[in-house]
Design a protein around this motif. Structure first.
Motif, mmCIF file in Angstrom:
data_model
loop_
_atom_site.group_PDB
_atom_site.id
_atom_site.type_symbol
_atom_site.label_atom_id
_atom_site.label_comp_id
_atom_site.label_asym_id
_atom_site.label_seq_id
_atom_site.Cartn_x
_atom_site.Cartn_y
_atom_site.Cartn_z
ATOM 1 N N ASP A 38 -3.446 -7.276 -3.365
ATOM 2 C CA ASP A 38 -4.731 -6.848 -2.807
ATOM 3 C C ASP A 38 -4.671 -5.413 -2.277
ATOM 4 O O ASP A 38 -5.635 -4.642 -2.418
ATOM 5 C CB ASP A 38 -5.154 -7.786 -1.675
ATOM 6 N N ALA A 39 -3.557 -5.056 -1.660
ATOM 7 C CA ALA A 39 -3.432 -3.711 -1.099
ATOM 8 C C ALA A 39 -3.381 -2.649 -2.193
ATOM 9 O O ALA A 39 -3.821 -1.512 -1.984
ATOM 10 C CB ALA A 39 -2.191 -3.615 -0.219
ATOM 11 N N LYS A 70 -9.097 1.559 -5.463
ATOM 12 C CA LYS A 70 -10.490 1.798 -5.079
ATOM 13 C C LYS A 70 -10.604 3.096 -4.279
ATOM 14 O O LYS A 70 -11.532 3.896 -4.478
ATOM 15 C CB LYS A 70 -11.015 0.625 -4.252
ATOM 16 N N GLU A 71 -9.661 3.317 -3.387
ATOM 17 C CA GLU A 71 -9.665 4.517 -2.544
ATOM 18 C C GLU A 71 -9.630 5.796 -3.373
ATOM 19 O O GLU A 71 -10.310 6.782 -3.051
ATOM 20 C CB GLU A 71 -8.468 4.478 -1.593
ATOM 21 N N GLN A 81 -12.250 -5.296 -11.607
ATOM 22 C CA GLN A 81 -12.393 -6.279 -10.537
ATOM 23 C C GLN A 81 -12.647 -7.668 -11.108
ATOM 24 O O GLN A 81 -12.090 -8.663 -10.615
ATOM 25 C CB GLN A 81 -13.521 -5.879 -9.593
ATOM 26 N N ASP A 123 -6.922 -2.117 -3.239
ATOM 27 C CA ASP A 123 -7.584 -1.277 -2.246
ATOM 28 C C ASP A 123 -7.236 0.202 -2.460
ATOM 29 O O ASP A 123 -8.101 1.084 -2.312
ATOM 30 C CB ASP A 123 -7.183 -1.700 -0.834
ATOM 31 N N TYR A 124 -5.990 0.471 -2.804
ATOM 32 C CA TYR A 124 -5.583 1.858 -3.043
ATOM 33 C C TYR A 124 -6.285 2.433 -4.265
ATOM 34 O O TYR A 124 -6.791 3.567 -4.236
ATOM 35 C CB TYR A 124 -4.066 1.955 -3.216
ATOM 36 N N SER A 165 0.823 -1.199 0.000
ATOM 37 C CA SER A 165 0.000 0.000 0.000
ATOM 38 C C SER A 165 0.865 1.259 0.000
ATOM 39 O O SER A 165 0.584 2.222 -0.720
ATOM 40 C CB SER A 165 -0.921 -0.005 1.224
#
Length: 385
Positions: free
Chosen positions: A314-315, A321-322, A331, A318-319, A276
């Protein structure tokens, strides 16, 4: 890109820390180790530049372990000696468990992408300028180099032939013992075509020779041609190349192909805080390092292929998406790649647990058959056989 000298020295980069906009969400260790290409490579230079940024902004010293070849670069990642590899396309071969990674000591690896660089150069077949070839469709009957012991180069050539709806049977295959010798052969009029990076010295050598050099045009609108190329080598993507040997530039680009280099990868179970933090630095601190080494501009968010051939960590997902840079299509593609890797690793476990042949060639043959059957049963293209 190819034969790089071995130097297993570690490097620590020191400077004073400062504050950045990303600093409040970046958690990096005091020391970070990675493997990379040799000290004279673009990939190594880029990691030095990133290392300087990490030291200056976050107080993290970077240790870079240069590797002579793909296996030496990826072995420390496999054994968890380092958490990162600034690899080449071999990271994809490793994730698939093919070519140099199809033997009993390897198999499919749980590799995940942190980020990649697509710079101004391209990758493809350099063609002697005196043989009247404008596109891959014109290659029929030409003398095409085949490099003994170099699956990656030969697969790249095969992919370009496929774009032109051709196979090795449609050309005159000329075998050479090495990459450099192939270009010597073209200059000496023993062959007409060889695979390389568009800015590599052998391509420059051919461009300066009496034969000259051209790069074949790959029309981005030729969907059938691209489908054939990517069926052979799905990691290629259309690319407008502005740095290439011969009469090519920003004003006269080559409409060709490329794939990322370097590809910064980690293992799927690597520390999510590290992944991340790194993607945040690469994205949010871009202006601070983009001009620090040739090719660094290729790490921009706009250059990232969000639906490529290796799943993201995965991280990293997530970033994205953020920051709102993730879609349902991305996805779905990510899920498919993760499922593909699960199938490959499960199949490897079953195969190696079934008393496979001791002979390495027989072992590889049996594994390649098993992986192809498993992927086809799931409706996926094995790509390699």
């Amino acid at each position: 890109m190819f034969a790089l000298k071995r130097s297993l020295v570690a490097m620590a980069i020191a400077a004073a820390p400062a504050i950045t906009l990303a600093a409040d969400k970046v958690e990096l260790p005091n020391t970070l180790a990675m493997t990379a290409y040799g000290t004279g490579s673009a990939g190594y230079s880029q990691m030095v530049a990133i290392g300087n940024l990490l030291q200056n902004e976050y107080g993290t010293s970077v240790r870079i372990l240069p590797g002579e070849n793909d296996v030496s670069r990826m072995t420390p990642l496999k054994t968890n000696r380092v958490p990162l590899c600034a690899c080449g396309i071999a990271s994809y071969y490793g994730s698939e468990g093919v070519l140099m990674f199809a033997g009993p000591d390897w198999g499919p690896q749980p590799i995940r992408v942190i980020t990649t660089s697509i710079a101004s150069f391209g990758l493809g077949i350099a063609i002697a300028g005196d043989v009247d070839v404008k596109t891959p469709y014109d290659l029929k009957g030409k003398r095409v180099s085949w490099i003994r012991g170099d699956d990656a180069l030969n697969l790249g050539t095969e992919a370009f032939l496929a774009f032109g709806d051709l196979t090795w049977d449609d050309v005159e295959k000329v075998e050479f013992p090495g990459y450099g010798r192939a270009f010597d052969g073209i200059v000496a009029d023993q062959a007409d075509v060889a695979f390389t990076m568009s800015v590599a010295p052998p391509a420059q050598q051919l461009a300066a020779s009496p034969r000259g050099l051209v790069w074949p045009e790959l029309d981005p609108g030729d969907s059938e041609g691209w489908a054939r190329l990517q069926a052979v080598a799905p990691y290629f993507q259309p690319h407008k190349v502005t740095s290439a040997a011969g009469d090519y530039s920003k004003d006269n680009p080559w409409q060709g192909a490329s794939y990322p280099y370097p590809i910064l990868v980690a293992n799927a179970d690597s520390d999510p805080k590290l992944a991340s933090s790194l993607i945040r630095v690469f994205t949010e601190d871009y202006d601070k390092y983009k001009d620090a080494a040739p090719g660094n501009a290729g790490y921009s968010l706009s250059q990232q292929n969000m639906q490529w051939v290796i799943p993201f960590h995965d991280a990293v997902v997530d970033y994205y998406k953020e920051i709102g840079h993730w879609t349902d299509e991305m996805q779905a593609h990510q899920d498919m790649l993760v499922e593909r890797q699960r199938i490959l690793m499960d199949t490897w476990k079953q195969y190696t647990g079934s008393n496979p042949p001791k002979d390495e060639d027989a072992f590889r043959s049996g594994w390649m058959e098993a992986r192809a059957k498993a992927l086809e049963a799931a409706g996926m293209n094995p790509v390699f056989r």
